[in-house]
Design a protein around this motif. Sequence first.
Motif, PDB file in Angstrom:
ATOM      1  N   GLN A   1       4.534  27.577  27.515  1.00  0.00           N
ATOM      2  CA  GLN A   1       4.886  28.904  27.659  1.00  0.00           C
ATOM      3  C   GLN A   1       6.309  28.964  28.295  1.00  0.00           C
ATOM      4  O   GLN A   1       6.709  28.240  29.468  1.00  0.00           O
ATOM      5  CB  GLN A   1       3.792  29.680  28.378  1.00  0.00           C
ATOM      6  CG  GLN A   1       2.539  29.796  28.090  1.00  0.00           C
ATOM      7  CD  GLN A   1       2.408  30.732  26.795  1.00  0.00           C
ATOM      8  OE1 GLN A   1       3.031  31.726  26.736  1.00  0.00           O
ATOM      9  NE2 GLN A   1       1.300  30.395  26.018  1.00  0.00           N
ATOM     10  N   TYR A   2       7.304  29.869  27.775  1.00  0.00           N
ATOM     11  CA  TYR A   2       8.471  29.665  28.229  1.00  0.00           C
ATOM     12  C   TYR A   2       9.275  31.041  28.069  1.00  0.00           C
ATOM     13  O   TYR A   2       9.236  31.547  26.936  1.00  0.00           O
ATOM     14  CB  TYR A   2       9.411  28.407  27.627  1.00  0.00           C
ATOM     15  CG  TYR A   2      10.625  27.938  28.393  1.00  0.00           C
ATOM     16  CD1 TYR A   2      10.454  27.793  29.510  1.00  0.00           C
ATOM     17  CD2 TYR A   2      11.693  27.879  27.657  1.00  0.00           C
ATOM     18  CE1 TYR A   2      11.600  27.214  30.391  1.00  0.00           C
ATOM     19  CE2 TYR A   2      12.743  27.352  28.568  1.00  0.00           C
ATOM     20  CZ  TYR A   2      12.700  27.043  29.755  1.00  0.00           C
ATOM     21  OH  TYR A   2      13.975  26.667  30.332  1.00  0.00           O
TER      22      TYR A   2
ATOM     23  N   HIS B   1      10.632  20.499  32.318  1.00  0.00           N
ATOM     24  CA  HIS B   1      10.249  21.265  33.603  1.00  0.00           C
ATOM     25  C   HIS B   1       9.087  22.327  32.914  1.00  0.00           C
ATOM     26  O   HIS B   1       8.504  22.834  33.874  1.00  0.00           O
ATOM     27  CB  HIS B   1      11.321  21.874  34.272  1.00  0.00           C
ATOM     28  CG  HIS B   1      11.910  22.876  33.514  1.00  0.00           C
ATOM     29  ND1 HIS B   1      13.307  22.640  33.061  1.00  0.00           N
ATOM     30  CD2 HIS B   1      11.707  24.216  33.143  1.00  0.00           C
ATOM     31  CE1 HIS B   1      13.671  23.675  32.529  1.00  0.00           C
ATOM     32  NE2 HIS B   1      12.894  24.635  32.418  1.00  0.00           N
ATOM     33  N   MET B   2       8.983  22.472  31.845  1.00  0.00           N
ATOM     34  CA  MET B   2       7.781  23.417  31.427  1.00  0.00           C
ATOM     35  C   MET B   2       6.767  22.523  30.708  1.00  0.00           C
ATOM     36  O   MET B   2       5.819  22.968  30.021  1.00  0.00           O
ATOM     37  CB  MET B   2       8.457  24.484  30.647  1.00  0.00           C
ATOM     38  CG  MET B   2       8.577  24.441  29.230  1.00  0.00           C
ATOM     39  SD  MET B   2       9.847  23.222  28.906  1.00  0.00           S
ATOM     40  CE  MET B   2      11.112  24.366  28.468  1.00  0.00           C
ATOM     41  N   GLU B   3       6.976  21.268  30.518  1.00  0.00           N
ATOM     42  CA  GLU B   3       6.182  20.446  29.797  1.00  0.00           C
ATOM     43  C   GLU B   3       4.567  20.538  30.019  1.00  0.00           C
ATOM     44  O   GLU B   3       4.343  20.881  31.133  1.00  0.00           O
ATOM     45  CB  GLU B   3       6.509  18.824  29.803  1.00  0.00           C
ATOM     46  CG  GLU B   3       6.289  18.240  31.002  1.00  0.00           C
ATOM     47  CD  GLU B   3       6.247  16.748  30.972  1.00  0.00           C
ATOM     48  OE1 GLU B   3       6.878  16.473  29.962  1.00  0.00           O
ATOM     49  OE2 GLU B   3       6.147  16.160  31.831  1.00  0.00           O
ATOM     50  N   ASN B   4       3.775  20.419  29.182  1.00  0.00           N
ATOM     51  CA  ASN B   4       2.293  20.502  29.712  1.00  0.00           C
ATOM     52  C   ASN B   4       1.784  18.818  29.057  1.00  0.00           C
ATOM     53  O   ASN B   4       1.950  18.316  27.815  1.00  0.00           O
ATOM     54  CB  ASN B   4       1.673  21.365  28.685  1.00  0.00           C
ATOM     55  CG  ASN B   4       0.153  21.678  29.238  1.00  0.00           C
ATOM     56  OD1 ASN B   4      -0.222  20.940  29.976  1.00  0.00           O
ATOM     57  ND2 ASN B   4      -0.312  23.017  28.928  1.00  0.00           N
ATOM     58  N   ARG B   5       1.071  18.343  29.962  1.00  0.00           N
ATOM     59  CA  ARG B   5       0.388  16.972  29.671  1.00  0.00           C
ATOM     60  C   ARG B   5      -1.103  17.004  30.005  1.00  0.00           C
ATOM     61  O   ARG B   5      -1.523  17.593  30.861  1.00  0.00           O
ATOM     62  CB  ARG B   5       1.167  16.102  30.975  1.00  0.00           C
ATOM     63  CG  ARG B   5       2.589  15.616  30.561  1.00  0.00           C
ATOM     64  CD  ARG B   5       3.106  14.972  31.949  1.00  0.00           C
ATOM     65  NE  ARG B   5       4.172  14.267  31.470  1.00  0.00           N
ATOM     66  CZ  ARG B   5       4.527  13.045  31.406  1.00  0.00           C
ATOM     67  NH1 ARG B   5       3.462  12.218  31.388  1.00  0.00           N
ATOM     68  NH2 ARG B   5       5.607  12.600  31.117  1.00  0.00           N
TER      69      ARG B   5
END
Lengths: 224, 228
Positions: free
Chosen positions: A185-186, A168-172
């Motif tokens: 960022q988490y 749910h915090m992935e970056n594509r």
Amino acid sequence: MVAPTLSAKLGLLVDPDGELLVDNNYSNWDKVDLASGVQHVDAGQPAPFPYEGALVAERVTGISYTLTSDGLGGWTKRYINYPYMYCAYSPSGPFGYTPNYNQWGWNTYAGVYCVNSLETHRGPNNGWQCPVKGLYQISMMQRWEGPAGGGEHLVCGSLMINGADYTHMENRLQTNPTATCLNVQYIRPFNVGDWVVGIFQNYAPTNQLSMLSSVFISMVRPMA
Amino acid sequence: MSATNSSRLKLRLESDDELVDQFATNWHILDKFAGGLLVAPGTTPPDSELYDGCLVREGANGKSWLAVRNPLSGTYSKSWLTYPWQCAAYANVLVGSSQPDGFVVYGLSTVDPLRCTNADSSALVGGQLIPPIPGIYQAQLHTRWSYADGADGIYKSGAISLNGNVGVRAWNCDIRRKNNNVVTNFCAQIFTFSPSEAPYPVGVLLAQNSGGNRDVDIDLTLTLLSPK
């Protein structure tokens, strides 16, 4: 004559009728002196006069805490302040088509950027393992590089926590076409022993892409 | 003979040869107020158990505060030293097409307990997160748009809403390039919630102009960096 008693926290001799006044004054003032204010200690050293609620601060690290009994004759630290930063990076590796998340940790500890962390805080699969219960912020970077003229490809970065993929915090991002950086960022609470490692996907169908990753993990607030 | 009390700790001060009488009282006071007071989480000791500047630690929740005495009323208030707090919530929403400036607040639906610290679902009110105390906060918004749009210029954006205010969209995160797969974006904002303000909601603003409805996962984390 009323028998004297000992106070709960400091063990002061309380003599209701004053029969032992002189003796108890001598020992009590010494304890009050030791217990007043903050007890300064060197890093990792025990407080010279531990008691329930004692305030202790380490001289160089900036770590401070109060003490509470563990019920077994020892003392548990409840942190007030705990400056902490862990930084590590990985060399780049060539990656082919990787449509499912794969782990990629950080095998080189970058001590120059670190605060009160140790290389032994490296976790499974070159991840990071939490040493002190708290709320932590994780900043991970992945720098992807592909062959010039190789076209655009989708790359994805995220984190695995305690063995589970967190997407749910992935970056594509699309590589474009030679190099691109993505950040993750988490912030979340970690218990001692919880661990985290970077994960990635690479949708480049034929080209081998390389990726360098780094991570900064800092303590927002201790919870212990 | 007479006795008075010291101003902060209320130590008994004898003025004559009855000196011995004060010790039985004062040793207990010095013992109680040495170091910090440890109390159960959420407990506020009665005023009679405090003094100006008293450090109070709330068990294992990591919270601590100083008791501050109002010189006029004699009552005490809390000045927070440490207040670990975070709440995270998420939702899947369908966003209707609008112009780039057509931001609308979309509600969060589920609190993630794994990412909560001293917070639970009571912090989610009307689809938005409510800060518990004044302080400096960081909000982080992750968006994950699942619908592929194969043309450049399709606008998909998220921003953090403070008190429903769409005027803060200067910090928004846009996706304007074509996307043939799921696309994600992230924005973060640090802001101050001052003691003079009532707690206001922090939420999620979304807008897109694809011409159709677009499905998006939203995930908002609100973290107290420092109490004020």
